[in-house]
Design a protein around this motif. Structure first.
Motif, PDB file in Angstrom:
ATOM      1  N   MET A   1       0.841  -1.176   0.000  1.00 25.27           N
ATOM      2  CA  MET A   1       0.000   0.000   0.000  1.00 25.27           C
ATOM      3  C   MET A   1       0.869   1.216   0.000  1.00 25.27           C
ATOM      4  O   MET A   1       1.643   1.408   0.882  1.00 25.27           O
ATOM      5  CB  MET A   1      -0.768   0.154   1.265  1.00 25.27           C
ATOM      6  N   PRO A   2       0.675   2.015  -0.911  1.00 26.15           N
ATOM      7  CA  PRO A   2       1.563   3.148  -1.051  1.00 26.15           C
ATOM      8  C   PRO A   2       1.175   4.354  -0.259  1.00 26.15           C
ATOM      9  O   PRO A   2       0.046   4.664  -0.085  1.00 26.15           O
ATOM     10  CB  PRO A   2       1.517   3.411  -2.527  1.00 26.15           C
ATOM     11  N   ALA A   3       2.270   5.063   0.219  1.00 22.99           N
ATOM     12  CA  ALA A   3       2.063   6.358   0.829  1.00 22.99           C
ATOM     13  C   ALA A   3       2.127   7.288  -0.354  1.00 22.99           C
ATOM     14  O   ALA A   3       1.357   8.203  -0.526  1.00 22.99           O
ATOM     15  CB  ALA A   3       3.179   6.673   1.788  1.00 22.99           C
ATOM     16  N   LYS A   4       3.102   6.989  -1.214  1.00 26.97           N
ATOM     17  CA  LYS A   4       3.256   7.712  -2.468  1.00 26.97           C
ATOM     18  C   LYS A   4       3.498   6.654  -3.526  1.00 26.97           C
ATOM     19  O   LYS A   4       4.276   5.752  -3.317  1.00 26.97           O
ATOM     20  CB  LYS A   4       4.443   8.660  -2.395  1.00 26.97           C
ATOM     21  N   ILE A 206       3.901  -0.342   2.846  1.00 28.54           N
ATOM     22  CA  ILE A 206       5.065   0.488   3.145  1.00 28.54           C
ATOM     23  C   ILE A 206       4.974   0.943   4.606  1.00 28.54           C
ATOM     24  O   ILE A 206       3.887   0.996   5.179  1.00 28.54           O
ATOM     25  CB  ILE A 206       5.163   1.703   2.203  1.00 28.54           C
ATOM     26  N   GLN A 207       6.104   1.278   5.203  1.00 26.82           N
ATOM     27  CA  GLN A 207       6.151   1.607   6.631  1.00 26.82           C
ATOM     28  C   GLN A 207       5.220   2.753   7.043  1.00 26.82           C
ATOM     29  O   GLN A 207       4.517   2.635   8.053  1.00 26.82           O
ATOM     30  CB  GLN A 207       7.589   1.935   7.047  1.00 26.82           C
ATOM     31  N   PRO A 208       5.155   3.865   6.290  1.00 24.37           N
ATOM     32  CA  PRO A 208       4.260   4.961   6.692  1.00 24.37           C
ATOM     33  C   PRO A 208       2.791   4.522   6.736  1.00 24.37           C
ATOM     34  O   PRO A 208       2.044   4.908   7.637  1.00 24.37           O
ATOM     35  CB  PRO A 208       4.496   6.025   5.621  1.00 24.37           C
ATOM     36  N   ALA A 212       0.317   4.261  10.033  1.00 26.05           N
ATOM     37  CA  ALA A 212      -0.939   5.019  10.057  1.00 26.05           C
ATOM     38  C   ALA A 212      -2.157   4.131  10.269  1.00 26.05           C
ATOM     39  O   ALA A 212      -3.134   4.542  10.895  1.00 26.05           O
ATOM     40  CB  ALA A 212      -1.093   5.802   8.756  1.00 26.05           C
ATOM     41  N   PHE A 213      -2.102   2.890   9.768  1.00 24.27           N
ATOM     42  CA  PHE A 213      -3.271   2.005   9.837  1.00 24.27           C
ATOM     43  C   PHE A 213      -3.042   0.767  10.699  1.00 24.27           C
ATOM     44  O   PHE A 213      -3.824  -0.181  10.647  1.00 24.27           O
ATOM     45  CB  PHE A 213      -3.692   1.602   8.420  1.00 24.27           C
ATOM     46  N   CYS A 233      -5.657  -4.370   5.465  1.00 22.20           N
ATOM     47  CA  CYS A 233      -7.117  -4.412   5.323  1.00 22.20           C
ATOM     48  C   CYS A 233      -7.755  -3.151   5.894  1.00 22.20           C
ATOM     49  O   CYS A 233      -8.774  -2.668   5.384  1.00 22.20           O
ATOM     50  CB  CYS A 233      -7.680  -5.657   6.020  1.00 22.20           C
ATOM     51  N   ASN A 234      -7.149  -2.608   6.938  1.00 24.26           N
ATOM     52  CA  ASN A 234      -7.653  -1.365   7.528  1.00 24.26           C
ATOM     53  C   ASN A 234      -7.463  -0.213   6.530  1.00 24.26           C
ATOM     54  O   ASN A 234      -8.350   0.624   6.344  1.00 24.26           O
ATOM     55  CB  ASN A 234      -6.891  -1.078   8.832  1.00 24.26           C
ATOM     56  N   TYR A 235      -6.307  -0.202   5.887  1.00 22.04           N
ATOM     57  CA  TYR A 235      -6.018   0.809   4.868  1.00 22.04           C
ATOM     58  C   TYR A 235      -6.977   0.663   3.684  1.00 22.04           C
ATOM     59  O   TYR A 235      -7.561   1.641   3.203  1.00 22.04           O
ATOM     60  CB  TYR A 235      -4.575   0.657   4.393  1.00 22.04           C
ATOM     61  N   ALA A 236      -7.155  -0.589   3.218  1.00 26.03           N
ATOM     62  CA  ALA A 236      -8.027  -0.849   2.070  1.00 26.03           C
ATOM     63  C   ALA A 236      -9.463  -0.449   2.380  1.00 26.03           C
ATOM     64  O   ALA A 236     -10.178   0.074   1.518  1.00 26.03           O
ATOM     65  CB  ALA A 236      -7.951  -2.332   1.689  1.00 26.03           C
TER      66      ALA A 236
END
Length: 250
Positions: A1-4, A206-208, A212-213, A233-236
């Protein structure tokens, strides 16, 4: 999952394919997953809620303060029936609250063989101590296999506790695309890697994004399978509604 930028499956992966999973098979997400266990038949030494109720009615004695114990669910039981039979203070809602991590998100569904923690019965004349009505059974936490199947199941249990949507199939599908089930997978070539924050683990986080999630109660190690899965999954869920809606780089 990208931060950027976005996550992409490593250009060449030597991911281990030896993480066979029971039942649905298993690839592993770089996020720790919590698995569920199959209910087993109730021990013969444990009374059903109906039998316990009959015992209580047949042996009226002055209430005795009992230490918290446990009850093994049998076919036909419900939280209301068990709470009524064992005179649980607070009724079925208290019983559910004390065992939510074992029962899951639906209090109406309890499987035979589940071990429920039961606090001391409400004090009232004419009732017997729970210790005289049923055999105490040690309540243990669910056991999860140390493989992709177990990680996904464990993650799903943790996600349920935090209201994070997602299914076994959705998690498995994305793990296989992102890491082929290798919890130590790392992408050293895409834009994230170029920016110094390579995607890692089962779901290539990714670490950031992981920070965050991150979901409380899981490891702070990005490579930890269950932590990686639940954070991803939280990010998604935050970005796409659910990991089930992810079908490519995310």
């Amino acid at each position: 999952m990208p931060a950027k930028g976005k996550h992409r499956r490593p250009k060449s992966s030597s991911f281990s394919r030896g993480l066979a999973v029971a039942g649905t098979g298993g690839a592993v997400l770089a996020i720790p997953v919590i698995g569920a266990t199959t209910a087993t038949a109730a021990p013969a030494s444990v009374h059903s809620a109906t039998a316990v109720k009959a015992t209580l009615a047949a042996k009226p004695v002055t209430a005795v303060k009992a230490s918290p114990t446990s009850y093994s669910v049998v076919a036909g039981d419900s939280l209301a029936k068990i709470a009524d039979a064992l005179n649980v203070s607070g009724g079925w809602k208290q019983l559910y609250q004390d065992n939510q991590s074992v029962i899951g998100g639906n209090p109406a569904v309890i499987q035979p063989g589940l071990k429920l923690a039961v606090g001391a019965p409400a004090s009232a004349a004419g009732t017997t101590s729970l210790t005289t009505a049923t055999t105490a059974i040690t309540v243990s936490a669910p056991k999860y296999a140390n493989n992709l199947d177990g990680w996904i199941k464990q993650s799903l249990d943790i996600m349920a506790q935090h209201g994070i949507p997602g299914s076994y199939d959705g998690i498995y599908r994305n793990i296989m695309r992102e890491s082929s089930g290798n919890p130590l997978a790392i992408n050293n070539w895409d834009i994230n890697a170029i920016n110094g924050v390579p995607s890692k683990g089962l779901l290539q986080v990714i670490q950031p994004t992981f920070a965050a999630f991150h979901v409380p109660g899981t490891s702070m190690d990005l490579y930890d399978p269950v932590a990686n899965i639940t954070a991803a999954c939280n990010y998604a869920a935050n970005r796409y509604g659910s990991i089930d809606n992810v079908f490519g780089a995310y």
